[in-house]
Design an enzyme around this catalytic site. Sequence first.
Site, PDB file in Angstrom:
ATOM      1  N   GLY A 205       0.823  -1.210   0.000  1.00  0.00           N
ATOM      2  CA  GLY A 205       0.000   0.000   0.000  1.00  0.00           C
ATOM      3  C   GLY A 205       0.848   1.247   0.000  1.00  0.00           C
ATOM      4  O   GLY A 205       2.057   1.193  -0.233  1.00  0.00           O
ATOM      5  N   ASN A 206       0.213   2.373   0.250  1.00  0.00           N
ATOM      6  CA  ASN A 206       0.956   3.634   0.354  1.00  0.00           C
ATOM      7  C   ASN A 206       0.254   4.531   1.370  1.00  0.00           C
ATOM      8  O   ASN A 206      -0.797   4.173   1.903  1.00  0.00           O
ATOM      9  CB  ASN A 206       1.076   4.303  -1.019  1.00  0.00           C
ATOM     10  CG  ASN A 206      -0.275   4.658  -1.604  1.00  0.00           C
ATOM     11  OD1 ASN A 206      -0.967   5.528  -1.097  1.00  0.00           O
ATOM     12  ND2 ASN A 206      -0.660   3.948  -2.653  1.00  0.00           N
ATOM     13  N   ARG A 207       0.834   5.684   1.652  1.00  0.00           N
ATOM     14  CA  ARG A 207       0.371   6.493   2.779  1.00  0.00           C
ATOM     15  C   ARG A 207      -0.750   7.462   2.423  1.00  0.00           C
ATOM     16  O   ARG A 207      -1.151   8.278   3.251  1.00  0.00           O
ATOM     17  CB  ARG A 207       1.555   7.264   3.367  1.00  0.00           C
ATOM     18  CG  ARG A 207       2.528   6.339   4.084  1.00  0.00           C
ATOM     19  CD  ARG A 207       3.727   7.100   4.585  1.00  0.00           C
ATOM     20  NE  ARG A 207       3.345   8.281   5.332  1.00  0.00           N
ATOM     21  CZ  ARG A 207       4.098   9.357   5.479  1.00  0.00           C
ATOM     22  NH1 ARG A 207       5.281   9.397   4.899  1.00  0.00           N
ATOM     23  NH2 ARG A 207       3.678  10.386   6.178  1.00  0.00           N
TER      24      ARG A 207
END
Length: 399
Positions: A205-207
Amino acid sequence: MLQGARVVLGVTGGIAAYKSIEVCRRLVDAGAHVQPVLTKGAGRFVGETTFSALASEPVRNSLWDEDDPIPHTTLGQGADVIVVAPATARLLADYASGRSNDLLTATLIATRAPVVICPAMHTEMWEHPAVQDNLAVLRRRGVHVVDPESGRLAGGDVGHGRLADPARIVAAVDAVLTEPDLAGVNVLVTAGGTREAIDPVRFIGNRSSGKQGHAIAEVAARRGATVTLVTTSDQPVTGPIEVISVVSAAEMHEAVASRSAQADVVVMSAAVADFRPVSVAGEKIKKSGGIPEIRLEPTVDILAELGGNKRAGQILVGFAAETTDVAANAQSKLAAKNADLLVANDVSAPSVGFEHDTNEVVIYGAAGTATEVALTTKVGVAERVLDAVLDLRLQSPAP
Ligand code: CTP
Protein backbone atom coordinates in the site's frame (compact mmCIF):
# COMPACT_ATOMS: atom_id res chain seq x y z
CA MET A 1 -17.22 29.92 0.15
CA LEU A 2 -16.48 30.38 3.84
CA GLN A 3 -13.07 32.02 3.45
CA GLY A 4 -13.56 35.62 4.57
CA ALA A 5 -17.32 35.22 5.08
CA ARG A 6 -18.95 37.07 7.98
CA VAL A 7 -21.03 34.50 9.84
CA VAL A 8 -23.35 35.20 12.77
CA LEU A 9 -23.58 31.98 14.78
CA GLY A 10 -26.74 31.94 16.90
CA VAL A 11 -26.84 29.45 19.77
CA THR A 12 -30.06 28.74 21.66
CA GLY A 13 -30.74 26.89 24.90
CA GLY A 14 -30.63 23.17 24.26
CA ILE A 15 -28.20 20.47 25.29
CA ALA A 16 -26.90 20.35 21.70
CA ALA A 17 -25.40 23.81 22.36
CA TYR A 18 -22.17 22.02 23.25
CA LYS A 19 -21.95 20.80 19.64
CA SER A 20 -22.13 24.35 18.31
CA ILE A 21 -18.68 24.87 19.85
CA GLU A 22 -17.45 22.43 17.20
CA VAL A 23 -19.49 24.25 14.54
CA CYS A 24 -17.79 27.50 15.62
CA ARG A 25 -14.34 25.92 15.44
CA ARG A 26 -14.95 24.45 11.99
CA LEU A 27 -16.26 27.77 10.65
CA VAL A 28 -13.18 29.57 11.98
CA ASP A 29 -10.89 26.86 10.54
CA ALA A 30 -12.52 27.38 7.15
CA GLY A 31 -11.55 31.05 7.28
CA ALA A 32 -14.88 32.60 8.32
CA HIS A 33 -15.19 35.58 10.70
CA VAL A 34 -17.61 34.24 13.29
CA GLN A 35 -19.71 36.41 15.58
CA PRO A 36 -21.32 34.23 18.25
CA VAL A 37 -24.72 35.35 19.57
CA LEU A 38 -25.97 33.36 22.57
CA THR A 39 -29.47 33.43 24.02
CA LYS A 40 -29.99 33.45 27.76
CA GLY A 41 -30.89 29.74 27.62
CA ALA A 42 -27.70 28.89 25.68
CA GLY A 43 -25.68 30.49 28.47
CA ARG A 44 -27.01 27.85 30.86
CA PHE A 45 -25.51 25.05 28.74
CA VAL A 46 -22.23 26.49 27.42
CA GLY A 47 -19.76 29.17 28.46
CA GLU A 48 -19.36 32.46 26.62
CA THR A 49 -15.59 32.33 27.03
CA THR A 50 -15.40 29.16 24.94
CA PHE A 51 -17.06 30.86 21.97
CA SER A 52 -15.18 34.15 22.41
CA ALA A 53 -11.85 32.33 22.51
CA LEU A 54 -12.61 30.23 19.42
CA ALA A 55 -14.05 33.10 17.39
CA SER A 56 -11.66 35.79 18.71
CA GLU A 57 -14.81 37.90 19.09
CA PRO A 58 -16.66 38.75 22.29
CA VAL A 59 -19.98 36.91 22.51
CA ARG A 60 -23.03 39.15 21.97
CA ASN A 61 -26.14 38.36 23.99
CA SER A 62 -28.00 41.57 24.72
CA LEU A 63 -30.18 44.03 22.83
CA TRP A 64 -29.01 46.65 25.31
CA ASP A 65 -25.39 47.10 24.40
CA GLU A 66 -23.60 50.19 25.71
CA ASP A 67 -21.21 50.42 22.74
CA ASP A 68 -23.79 49.77 20.04
CA PRO A 69 -27.28 51.26 20.40
CA ILE A 70 -28.70 49.07 17.61
CA PRO A 71 -26.76 45.78 17.85
CA HIS A 72 -29.39 43.70 16.02
CA THR A 73 -29.27 45.84 12.87
CA THR A 74 -25.46 46.08 13.00
CA LEU A 75 -25.27 42.28 13.17
CA GLY A 76 -28.09 41.64 10.69
CA GLN A 77 -26.77 44.06 8.07
CA GLY A 78 -23.13 43.01 8.47
CA ALA A 79 -23.69 39.27 8.08
CA ASP A 80 -23.12 37.27 4.90
CA VAL A 81 -25.05 34.42 6.50
CA ILE A 82 -26.70 33.66 9.83
CA VAL A 83 -26.69 30.12 11.20
CA VAL A 84 -28.63 29.05 14.28
CA ALA A 85 -27.37 25.79 15.81
CA PRO A 86 -29.05 24.45 17.79
CA ALA A 87 -32.44 26.04 17.14
CA THR A 88 -35.01 25.20 19.81
CA ALA A 89 -38.77 24.93 19.29
CA ARG A 90 -39.09 28.36 20.91
CA LEU A 91 -36.64 29.93 18.45
CA LEU A 92 -38.58 28.44 15.52
CA ALA A 93 -41.86 29.77 16.92
CA ASP A 94 -40.47 33.26 17.55
CA TYR A 95 -38.79 33.47 14.16
CA ALA A 96 -41.83 32.15 12.28
CA SER A 97 -44.12 34.64 14.00
CA GLY A 98 -41.71 37.55 13.60
CA ARG A 99 -41.25 38.06 17.33
CA SER A 100 -37.99 39.78 18.24
CA ASN A 101 -37.67 39.50 21.98
CA ASP A 102 -33.91 39.02 22.30
CA LEU A 103 -30.76 39.85 20.33
CA LEU A 104 -30.80 36.67 18.23
CA THR A 105 -34.46 36.85 17.16
CA ALA A 106 -34.15 40.61 16.53
CA THR A 107 -31.05 39.99 14.38
CA LEU A 108 -32.92 37.32 12.39
CA ILE A 109 -35.68 39.80 11.64
CA ALA A 110 -33.19 42.60 10.86
CA THR A 111 -31.23 40.74 8.18
CA ARG A 112 -31.46 40.21 4.45
CA ALA A 113 -28.64 37.65 4.57
CA PRO A 114 -29.47 33.96 4.01
CA VAL A 115 -30.35 32.09 7.20
CA VAL A 116 -29.53 28.46 8.03
CA ILE A 117 -31.53 26.93 10.88
CA CYS A 118 -30.44 23.67 12.53
CA PRO A 119 -33.23 22.44 14.82
CA ALA A 120 -32.52 20.07 17.73
CA MET A 121 -35.08 18.83 20.24
CA HIS A 122 -36.74 15.71 21.61
CA THR A 123 -38.60 13.54 19.10
CA GLU A 124 -42.04 14.40 20.55
CA MET A 125 -41.32 18.11 20.16
CA TRP A 126 -39.82 17.69 16.69
CA GLU A 127 -42.92 15.79 15.50
CA HIS A 128 -45.40 18.22 17.08
CA PRO A 129 -47.57 19.90 14.40
CA ALA A 130 -46.80 23.35 15.85
CA VAL A 131 -43.06 22.84 15.29
CA GLN A 132 -43.55 21.37 11.82
CA ASP A 133 -45.93 24.21 10.85
CA ASN A 134 -43.38 26.80 11.98
CA LEU A 135 -40.67 25.05 9.96
CA ALA A 136 -42.93 24.95 6.90
CA VAL A 137 -43.47 28.72 7.23
CA LEU A 138 -39.74 29.35 7.51
CA ARG A 139 -38.93 27.05 4.57
CA ARG A 140 -41.53 28.85 2.46
CA ARG A 141 -39.77 32.12 3.26
CA GLY A 142 -36.50 30.74 1.92
CA VAL A 143 -34.86 29.83 5.22
CA HIS A 144 -32.46 26.89 4.81
CA VAL A 145 -33.14 24.07 7.26
CA VAL A 146 -30.56 21.42 8.17
CA ASP A 147 -32.78 18.62 9.41
CA PRO A 148 -31.89 16.87 12.65
CA GLU A 149 -30.66 13.29 12.71
CA SER A 150 -31.70 10.16 14.57
CA GLY A 151 -29.70 8.97 17.52
CA ARG A 152 -29.18 9.36 21.22
CA LEU A 153 -30.95 12.33 22.79
CA ALA A 154 -30.69 14.01 26.18
CA GLY A 155 -31.77 11.78 29.07
CA GLY A 156 -30.73 8.62 27.23
CA ASP A 157 -33.72 8.50 24.84
CA VAL A 158 -33.10 7.42 21.27
CA GLY A 159 -35.03 8.98 18.40
CA HIS A 160 -35.20 11.71 15.78
CA GLY A 161 -34.28 15.26 16.72
CA ARG A 162 -30.54 15.17 17.39
CA LEU A 163 -28.63 18.16 16.03
CA ALA A 164 -27.08 17.47 12.61
CA ASP A 165 -23.41 16.62 12.61
CA PRO A 166 -21.24 19.79 12.76
CA ALA A 167 -19.58 18.86 9.43
CA ARG A 168 -23.02 18.74 7.77
CA ILE A 169 -23.96 22.10 9.27
CA VAL A 170 -20.76 23.78 8.09
CA ALA A 171 -21.16 22.22 4.62
CA ALA A 172 -24.71 23.58 4.45
CA VAL A 173 -23.54 27.08 5.41
CA ASP A 174 -20.77 26.85 2.83
CA ALA A 175 -23.25 25.68 0.18
CA VAL A 176 -25.50 28.69 0.85
CA LEU A 177 -22.53 31.00 0.25
CA THR A 178 -21.24 29.15 -2.81
CA GLU A 179 -22.05 30.03 -6.39
CA PRO A 180 -23.01 26.84 -8.31
CA ASP A 181 -20.44 27.55 -11.04
CA LEU A 182 -20.00 23.82 -11.82
CA ALA A 183 -23.71 23.12 -12.29
CA GLY A 184 -24.29 20.64 -15.10
CA VAL A 185 -20.68 19.41 -15.04
CA ASN A 186 -20.10 15.70 -14.51
CA VAL A 187 -17.00 15.21 -12.33
CA LEU A 188 -15.33 11.85 -11.59
CA VAL A 189 -12.80 11.91 -8.74
CA THR A 190 -10.51 9.16 -7.44
CA ALA A 191 -9.08 9.22 -3.93
CA GLY A 192 -6.94 7.27 -1.50
CA GLY A 193 -4.18 4.75 -1.88
CA THR A 194 -4.81 1.37 -3.50
CA ARG A 195 -3.95 -1.88 -1.71
CA GLU A 196 -2.49 -4.77 -3.66
CA ALA A 197 -3.00 -8.06 -1.87
CA ILE A 198 -0.05 -10.34 -1.15
CA ASP A 199 -2.02 -12.91 0.85
CA PRO A 200 -5.33 -12.80 2.81
CA VAL A 201 -3.81 -10.53 5.51
CA ARG A 202 -1.06 -8.51 3.82
CA PHE A 203 -0.93 -5.95 1.09
CA ILE A 204 1.35 -3.49 -0.69
CA GLY A 205 0.00 0.00 0.00
CA ASN A 206 0.96 3.63 0.35
CA ARG A 207 0.37 6.49 2.78
CA SER A 208 -2.34 8.35 0.85
CA SER A 209 -5.26 9.13 3.19
CA GLY A 210 -7.76 10.19 0.52
CA LYS A 211 -8.35 13.54 2.25
CA GLN A 212 -7.40 15.65 -0.78
CA GLY A 213 -9.57 13.63 -3.19
CA HIS A 214 -12.53 13.69 -0.81
CA ALA A 215 -12.15 17.47 -0.45
CA ILE A 216 -12.21 17.83 -4.25
CA ALA A 217 -15.37 15.71 -4.50
CA GLU A 218 -17.11 17.67 -1.73
CA VAL A 219 -16.18 21.09 -3.09
CA ALA A 220 -17.21 20.07 -6.64
CA ALA A 221 -20.59 18.89 -5.33
CA ARG A 222 -21.05 22.11 -3.36
CA ARG A 223 -20.28 24.07 -6.52
CA GLY A 224 -23.13 22.26 -8.27
CA ALA A 225 -21.32 19.45 -10.13
CA THR A 226 -22.68 15.93 -10.42
CA VAL A 227 -19.96 14.01 -8.61
CA THR A 228 -18.86 10.38 -8.54
CA LEU A 229 -16.10 9.51 -6.09
CA VAL A 230 -14.11 6.30 -6.55
CA THR A 231 -12.25 5.86 -3.30
CA THR A 232 -10.30 3.45 -1.17
CA SER A 233 -10.97 5.53 1.95
CA ASP A 234 -13.91 4.97 4.30
CA GLN A 235 -13.87 8.49 5.74
CA PRO A 236 -17.39 9.99 5.58
CA VAL A 237 -18.31 12.19 2.62
CA THR A 238 -20.58 15.21 2.93
CA GLY A 239 -22.89 16.17 0.09
CA PRO A 240 -24.79 14.58 -2.78
CA ILE A 241 -21.96 12.39 -4.05
CA GLU A 242 -22.12 8.89 -5.54
CA VAL A 243 -19.42 6.94 -3.71
CA ILE A 244 -17.87 3.81 -5.24
CA SER A 245 -15.63 1.96 -2.80
CA VAL A 246 -12.66 0.08 -4.22
CA VAL A 247 -9.54 -1.51 -2.82
CA SER A 248 -7.05 -2.40 -5.56
CA ALA A 249 -5.68 -0.63 -8.63
CA ALA A 250 -7.58 -3.13 -10.82
CA GLU A 251 -10.89 -2.31 -9.09
CA MET A 252 -10.19 1.41 -9.40
CA HIS A 253 -9.35 0.96 -13.08
CA GLU A 254 -12.61 -0.89 -13.72
CA ALA A 255 -14.68 1.68 -11.80
CA VAL A 256 -13.10 4.60 -13.65
CA ALA A 257 -13.07 2.98 -17.10
CA SER A 258 -16.79 2.20 -16.93
CA ARG A 259 -17.67 5.80 -15.96
CA SER A 260 -15.12 8.00 -17.72
CA ALA A 261 -17.03 8.34 -20.99
CA GLN A 262 -19.80 10.29 -19.21
CA ALA A 263 -17.36 12.46 -17.24
CA ASP A 264 -16.64 16.02 -18.34
CA VAL A 265 -13.81 16.19 -15.80
CA VAL A 266 -11.74 13.35 -14.30
CA VAL A 267 -9.56 14.16 -11.30
CA MET A 268 -7.08 11.36 -10.57
CA SER A 269 -6.00 12.30 -7.07
CA ALA A 270 -5.66 8.67 -5.96
CA ALA A 271 -2.24 7.20 -5.31
CA VAL A 272 -2.52 4.15 -7.56
CA ALA A 273 -0.03 1.33 -7.12
CA ASP A 274 2.25 0.97 -10.12
CA PHE A 275 2.89 -2.72 -9.42
CA ARG A 276 0.96 -5.60 -7.87
CA PRO A 277 1.91 -9.16 -6.96
CA VAL A 278 1.60 -11.49 -9.94
CA SER A 279 -0.32 -13.95 -7.77
CA VAL A 280 -2.05 -13.66 -4.41
CA ALA A 281 -1.33 -16.47 -1.95
CA GLY A 282 -4.55 -18.26 -1.00
CA GLU A 283 -3.37 -18.80 2.59
CA LYS A 284 -1.37 -16.59 4.92
CA ILE A 285 2.33 -16.86 4.02
CA LYS A 286 4.07 -18.43 7.02
CA LYS A 287 7.41 -17.25 8.36
CA SER A 288 8.54 -20.85 8.63
CA GLY A 289 8.56 -21.05 4.82
CA GLY A 290 11.55 -18.66 4.65
CA ILE A 291 11.85 -15.22 3.05
CA PRO A 292 9.10 -15.07 0.40
CA GLU A 293 9.85 -13.91 -3.10
CA ILE A 294 7.01 -11.71 -4.30
CA ARG A 295 7.03 -11.18 -8.05
CA LEU A 296 5.34 -8.02 -9.25
CA GLU A 297 3.66 -7.00 -12.49
CA PRO A 298 2.62 -3.52 -13.63
CA THR A 299 -0.91 -2.23 -13.11
CA VAL A 300 -2.75 -0.21 -15.76
CA ASP A 301 -1.80 3.47 -15.68
CA ILE A 302 -5.37 4.76 -15.45
CA LEU A 303 -4.57 8.41 -16.15
CA ALA A 304 -2.40 7.55 -19.15
CA GLU A 305 -5.19 5.34 -20.52
CA LEU A 306 -7.73 8.15 -20.05
CA GLY A 307 -5.27 10.53 -21.75
CA GLY A 308 -5.05 8.17 -24.74
CA ASN A 309 -8.84 8.04 -25.10
CA LYS A 310 -9.64 11.65 -24.19
CA ARG A 311 -12.74 12.97 -25.91
CA ALA A 312 -13.05 16.56 -27.11
CA GLY A 313 -13.77 18.95 -24.26
CA GLN A 314 -12.98 16.42 -21.53
CA ILE A 315 -10.57 17.69 -18.87
CA LEU A 316 -8.10 15.35 -17.17
CA VAL A 317 -6.41 16.33 -13.92
CA GLY A 318 -3.51 14.31 -12.54
CA PHE A 319 -1.68 14.56 -9.25
CA ALA A 320 1.99 13.96 -8.52
CA ALA A 321 3.38 13.49 -5.04
CA GLU A 322 7.11 13.96 -5.39
CA THR A 323 10.11 14.15 -3.11
CA THR A 324 12.67 15.47 -5.64
CA ASP A 325 12.66 17.52 -8.89
CA VAL A 326 9.00 18.32 -8.34
CA ALA A 327 8.56 20.71 -11.28
CA ALA A 328 10.40 18.58 -13.85
CA ASN A 329 8.68 15.35 -12.79
CA ALA A 330 5.25 16.98 -12.77
CA GLN A 331 5.67 18.55 -16.19
CA SER A 332 6.90 15.34 -17.77
CA LYS A 333 3.93 13.39 -16.28
CA LEU A 334 1.54 16.06 -17.56
CA ALA A 335 2.84 15.59 -21.10
CA ALA A 336 3.34 11.81 -20.98
CA LYS A 337 -0.20 11.15 -19.73
CA ASN A 338 -1.88 13.77 -21.97
CA ALA A 339 -3.45 15.46 -18.93
CA ASP A 340 -4.70 19.05 -18.98
CA LEU A 341 -3.66 19.90 -15.43
CA LEU A 342 -1.13 18.30 -13.10
CA VAL A 343 -1.23 19.15 -9.41
CA ALA A 344 2.20 18.64 -7.89
CA ASN A 345 3.23 18.62 -4.27
CA ASP A 346 6.50 18.05 -2.50
CA VAL A 347 5.51 15.49 0.11
CA SER A 348 8.84 15.80 1.88
CA ALA A 349 7.91 19.36 2.99
CA PRO A 350 6.33 19.80 6.46
CA SER A 351 2.48 19.91 6.65
CA VAL A 352 2.17 18.88 3.00
CA GLY A 353 0.53 15.88 1.36
CA PHE A 354 -0.23 12.49 2.85
CA GLU A 355 -2.35 12.37 6.02
CA HIS A 356 -2.12 16.14 6.69
CA ASP A 357 -5.15 18.43 6.59
CA THR A 358 -3.11 21.03 4.75
CA ASN A 359 -1.36 21.06 1.41
CA GLU A 360 0.83 23.27 -0.75
CA VAL A 361 0.83 22.65 -4.50
CA VAL A 362 1.67 23.97 -7.93
CA ILE A 363 -0.96 23.44 -10.63
CA TYR A 364 0.75 22.95 -13.99
CA GLY A 365 -1.30 23.47 -17.15
CA ALA A 366 -0.69 21.84 -20.54
CA ALA A 367 -0.37 25.36 -22.00
CA GLY A 368 2.73 25.97 -19.84
CA THR A 369 1.02 27.71 -16.91
CA ALA A 370 2.17 27.17 -13.31
CA THR A 371 -0.13 28.36 -10.51
CA GLU A 372 1.34 28.25 -7.03
CA VAL A 373 -1.06 27.54 -4.16
CA ALA A 374 0.57 28.47 -0.85
CA LEU A 375 0.05 26.27 2.25
CA THR A 376 -3.70 26.05 2.88
CA THR A 377 -6.36 23.52 3.81
CA LYS A 378 -7.08 20.63 1.45
CA VAL A 379 -10.47 22.27 0.86
CA GLY A 380 -8.59 25.44 -0.17
CA VAL A 381 -6.49 23.42 -2.63
CA ALA A 382 -9.66 21.75 -3.93
CA GLU A 383 -11.18 25.19 -4.62
CA ARG A 384 -8.10 26.28 -6.58
CA VAL A 385 -7.90 23.06 -8.61
CA LEU A 386 -11.57 23.40 -9.54
CA ASP A 387 -11.03 27.10 -10.37
CA ALA A 388 -8.32 25.97 -12.81
CA VAL A 389 -10.71 23.39 -14.29
CA LEU A 390 -13.37 26.08 -14.70
CA ASP A 391 -10.87 28.41 -16.40
CA LEU A 392 -10.07 25.68 -18.94
CA ARG A 393 -13.77 25.05 -19.58
CA LEU A 394 -14.34 28.75 -20.16
CA GLN A 395 -11.35 28.94 -22.56
CA SER A 396 -12.57 26.00 -24.64
CA PRO A 397 -16.22 25.25 -23.89
CA ALA A 398 -17.22 21.60 -24.18
CA PRO A 399 -18.92 20.77 -27.50
N1 CTP B 1 -1.80 7.07 -11.93
C1 CTP B 1 -2.75 6.27 -12.49
N2 CTP B 1 -2.54 4.93 -12.58
C2 CTP B 1 -1.40 4.38 -12.12
C3 CTP B 1 -0.42 5.22 -11.52
C4 CTP B 1 -0.65 6.57 -11.43
O1 CTP B 1 -3.79 6.77 -12.94
N3 CTP B 1 -1.23 3.07 -12.22
C5 CTP B 1 -2.08 8.52 -11.85
C6 CTP B 1 -2.17 9.06 -10.44
O2 CTP B 1 -3.51 8.99 -9.96
C7 CTP B 1 -1.73 10.51 -10.60
C8 CTP B 1 -0.72 10.43 -11.76
O3 CTP B 1 -1.00 9.22 -12.43
O4 CTP B 1 -2.78 11.35 -10.99
C9 CTP B 1 0.71 10.48 -11.32
O5 CTP B 1 0.92 9.43 -10.39
P1 CTP B 1 2.37 9.17 -9.79
O6 CTP B 1 2.32 7.98 -8.90
O7 CTP B 1 2.90 10.47 -9.24
O8 CTP B 1 3.21 8.89 -11.10
P2 CTP B 1 3.66 7.60 -11.80
O9 CTP B 1 3.29 7.72 -13.23
O10 CTP B 1 3.18 6.37 -11.10
O11 CTP B 1 5.25 7.73 -11.70
P3 CTP B 1 6.26 7.53 -10.46
O12 CTP B 1 5.52 6.66 -9.46
O13 CTP B 1 7.42 6.86 -11.08
O14 CTP B 1 6.56 8.90 -9.94
